[in-house]
Design a protein around this motif. Structure first.
Motif, PDB file in Angstrom:
ATOM      1  N   GLY A 119     -27.889 -16.595  40.235  1.00  0.00           N
ATOM      2  CA  GLY A 119     -26.599 -17.773  40.034  1.00  0.00           C
ATOM      3  C   GLY A 119     -26.942 -18.934  40.589  1.00  0.00           C
ATOM      4  O   GLY A 119     -26.772 -19.864  40.362  1.00  0.00           O
ATOM      5  N   THR A 120     -27.700 -18.960  41.850  1.00  0.00           N
ATOM      6  CA  THR A 120     -28.164 -20.093  42.359  1.00  0.00           C
ATOM      7  C   THR A 120     -29.108 -20.855  41.565  1.00  0.00           C
ATOM      8  O   THR A 120     -29.061 -22.063  41.291  1.00  0.00           O
ATOM      9  CB  THR A 120     -28.823 -19.764  43.925  1.00  0.00           C
ATOM     10  N   GLN A 121     -30.122 -20.051  41.075  1.00  0.00           N
ATOM     11  CA  GLN A 121     -30.998 -20.550  40.002  1.00  0.00           C
ATOM     12  C   GLN A 121     -30.321 -21.355  38.938  1.00  0.00           C
ATOM     13  O   GLN A 121     -30.722 -22.402  38.567  1.00  0.00           O
ATOM     14  CB  GLN A 121     -32.070 -19.695  39.768  1.00  0.00           C
ATOM     15  N   LYS A 126     -28.974 -26.011  35.925  1.00  0.00           N
ATOM     16  CA  LYS A 126     -27.722 -27.030  35.182  1.00  0.00           C
ATOM     17  C   LYS A 126     -27.864 -28.307  35.870  1.00  0.00           C
ATOM     18  O   LYS A 126     -27.819 -29.375  35.194  1.00  0.00           O
ATOM     19  CB  LYS A 126     -26.534 -26.424  35.228  1.00  0.00           C
ATOM     20  N   GLU A 127     -27.941 -28.253  37.135  1.00  0.00           N
ATOM     21  CA  GLU A 127     -28.070 -29.785  37.841  1.00  0.00           C
ATOM     22  C   GLU A 127     -29.410 -30.322  37.255  1.00  0.00           C
ATOM     23  O   GLU A 127     -29.310 -31.596  37.209  1.00  0.00           O
ATOM     24  CB  GLU A 127     -28.304 -29.345  39.444  1.00  0.00           C
ATOM     25  N   LEU A 128     -30.589 -29.548  37.329  1.00  0.00           N
ATOM     26  CA  LEU A 128     -31.869 -30.342  36.846  1.00  0.00           C
ATOM     27  C   LEU A 128     -31.697 -30.554  35.294  1.00  0.00           C
ATOM     28  O   LEU A 128     -32.299 -31.679  34.895  1.00  0.00           O
ATOM     29  CB  LEU A 128     -32.905 -29.383  36.824  1.00  0.00           C
ATOM     30  N   GLU A 129     -30.896 -30.090  34.447  1.00  0.00           N
ATOM     31  CA  GLU A 129     -30.741 -30.481  33.348  1.00  0.00           C
ATOM     32  C   GLU A 129     -30.154 -31.482  33.091  1.00  0.00           C
ATOM     33  O   GLU A 129     -30.364 -32.534  32.146  1.00  0.00           O
ATOM     34  CB  GLU A 129     -29.927 -29.280  32.336  1.00  0.00           C
ATOM     35  N   THR A 130     -28.960 -31.673  33.954  1.00  0.00           N
ATOM     36  CA  THR A 130     -28.145 -33.094  33.883  1.00  0.00           C
ATOM     37  C   THR A 130     -29.023 -34.083  34.492  1.00  0.00           C
ATOM     38  O   THR A 130     -28.984 -35.302  33.850  1.00  0.00           O
ATOM     39  CB  THR A 130     -26.811 -32.825  35.074  1.00  0.00           C
ATOM     40  N   GLN A 131     -29.779 -34.022  35.497  1.00  0.00           N
ATOM     41  CA  GLN A 131     -30.712 -34.891  35.878  1.00  0.00           C
ATOM     42  C   GLN A 131     -31.755 -35.385  34.995  1.00  0.00           C
ATOM     43  O   GLN A 131     -31.822 -36.510  34.832  1.00  0.00           O
ATOM     44  CB  GLN A 131     -31.495 -34.667  37.360  1.00  0.00           C
ATOM     45  N   ASN A 132     -32.130 -34.395  34.299  1.00  0.00           N
ATOM     46  CA  ASN A 132     -33.109 -34.705  33.196  1.00  0.00           C
ATOM     47  C   ASN A 132     -32.482 -35.598  31.902  1.00  0.00           C
ATOM     48  O   ASN A 132     -33.215 -36.375  31.630  1.00  0.00           O
ATOM     49  CB  ASN A 132     -33.539 -33.296  32.574  1.00  0.00           C
ATOM     50  N   LYS A 133     -31.419 -35.193  31.651  1.00  0.00           N
ATOM     51  CA  LYS A 133     -30.730 -36.013  30.596  1.00  0.00           C
ATOM     52  C   LYS A 133     -30.355 -37.437  31.148  1.00  0.00           C
ATOM     53  O   LYS A 133     -30.775 -38.431  30.316  1.00  0.00           O
ATOM     54  CB  LYS A 133     -29.168 -35.501  30.477  1.00  0.00           C
ATOM     55  N   LEU A 134     -30.204 -37.642  32.351  1.00  0.00           N
ATOM     56  CA  LEU A 134     -29.877 -39.013  32.984  1.00  0.00           C
ATOM     57  C   LEU A 134     -31.258 -39.661  32.835  1.00  0.00           C
ATOM     58  O   LEU A 134     -31.449 -40.800  32.540  1.00  0.00           O
ATOM     59  CB  LEU A 134     -29.202 -39.051  34.474  1.00  0.00           C
ATOM     60  N   LEU A 135     -32.365 -39.123  33.286  1.00  0.00           N
ATOM     61  CA  LEU A 135     -33.478 -39.664  33.221  1.00  0.00           C
ATOM     62  C   LEU A 135     -34.111 -39.781  31.716  1.00  0.00           C
ATOM     63  O   LEU A 135     -34.612 -40.946  31.739  1.00  0.00           O
ATOM     64  CB  LEU A 135     -34.707 -38.767  33.772  1.00  0.00           C
TER      65      LEU A 135
END
Length: 190
Positions: A119-121, A126-135
């Motif tokens: 669950g933590t992963q 999801k957080e990394l995917e959001t950051q990736n989209k922003l990048l």
């Protein structure tokens, strides 16, 4: 109060005499409640308190590690649901909560920890995917800006070349005029 000051029980659970630990009465109480699995009382004791994750026994085990070693599965789930305990925390024996579950050959505890870790992963993913989209969005913006800069640079180069050509033409005309002036002055002198 039953287990903390009982050297035999402490040795069985933690590998030594925990009664030597200098702990506050609250710390002792929370550790004992965790070991005994008295979840309802522990819930009442931790409600509204901060830094519960910092409570440790003499061996550096946090409450989640203590519950895991004592095989208190409901207690483990509750402590995990508080979302304040690091699964990477090391006790004085350099053991994480996973190490304790493995050493105890405790598949159930290991499954509880894996579910939490997954669950933590997932949340981190999801957080990394959001950051990736922003990048990626930033990257597209900067690519457009680079194209604009390149186009502008090319336009400036063309303009500069035109101005340079005009300047060369003017210099050539100027040189010719000077020569003509010198010829004319020479003619006037004669």
């Amino acid at each position: 109060m039953l287990f903390i000051n009982n050297p035999i029980m402490s040795f069985f659970l933690f590998g030594g005499d925990n009664s030597k630990a200098e702990q506050t009465p609250l710390t002792q109480k929370l550790i004992e409640l965790t070991i005994s699995g008295n979840l309802s009382v522990l819930r009442n004791e931790v409600r509204g308190r901060s830094n519960i994750e910092l409570i440790k026994d003499y061996y550096g085990n946090n409450l989640l590690q203590i519950a895991t070693r004592a095989r208190r599965y409901e207690m483990m789930s509750y402590l995990i649901d508080l979302n304040i305990f690091s699964l990477a925390h090391l006790n004085r024996f350099d053991e994480t909560v996973f190490d304790i579950a493995v050493k105890n050959h405790d598949n159930r505890a290991f499954e509880i920890l894996i579910r939490y870790d997954k669950g933590t992963q997932d949340a981190k993913m999801k957080e990394l995917e959001t950051q990736n989209k922003l990048l990626l969005d930033d990257n597209q913006y900067f690519e457009k800006e680079i194209v604009k800069s390149i186009t502008e640079t090319d336009n400036l180069k063309r303009k500069n070349k035109r101005l340079l050509d005009e300047n060369n033409k003017l210099e050539s005309d100027n040189k010719k005029l000077r020569q003509d002036i010198i010829k004319y002055q020479d003619m006037l002198k004669k």
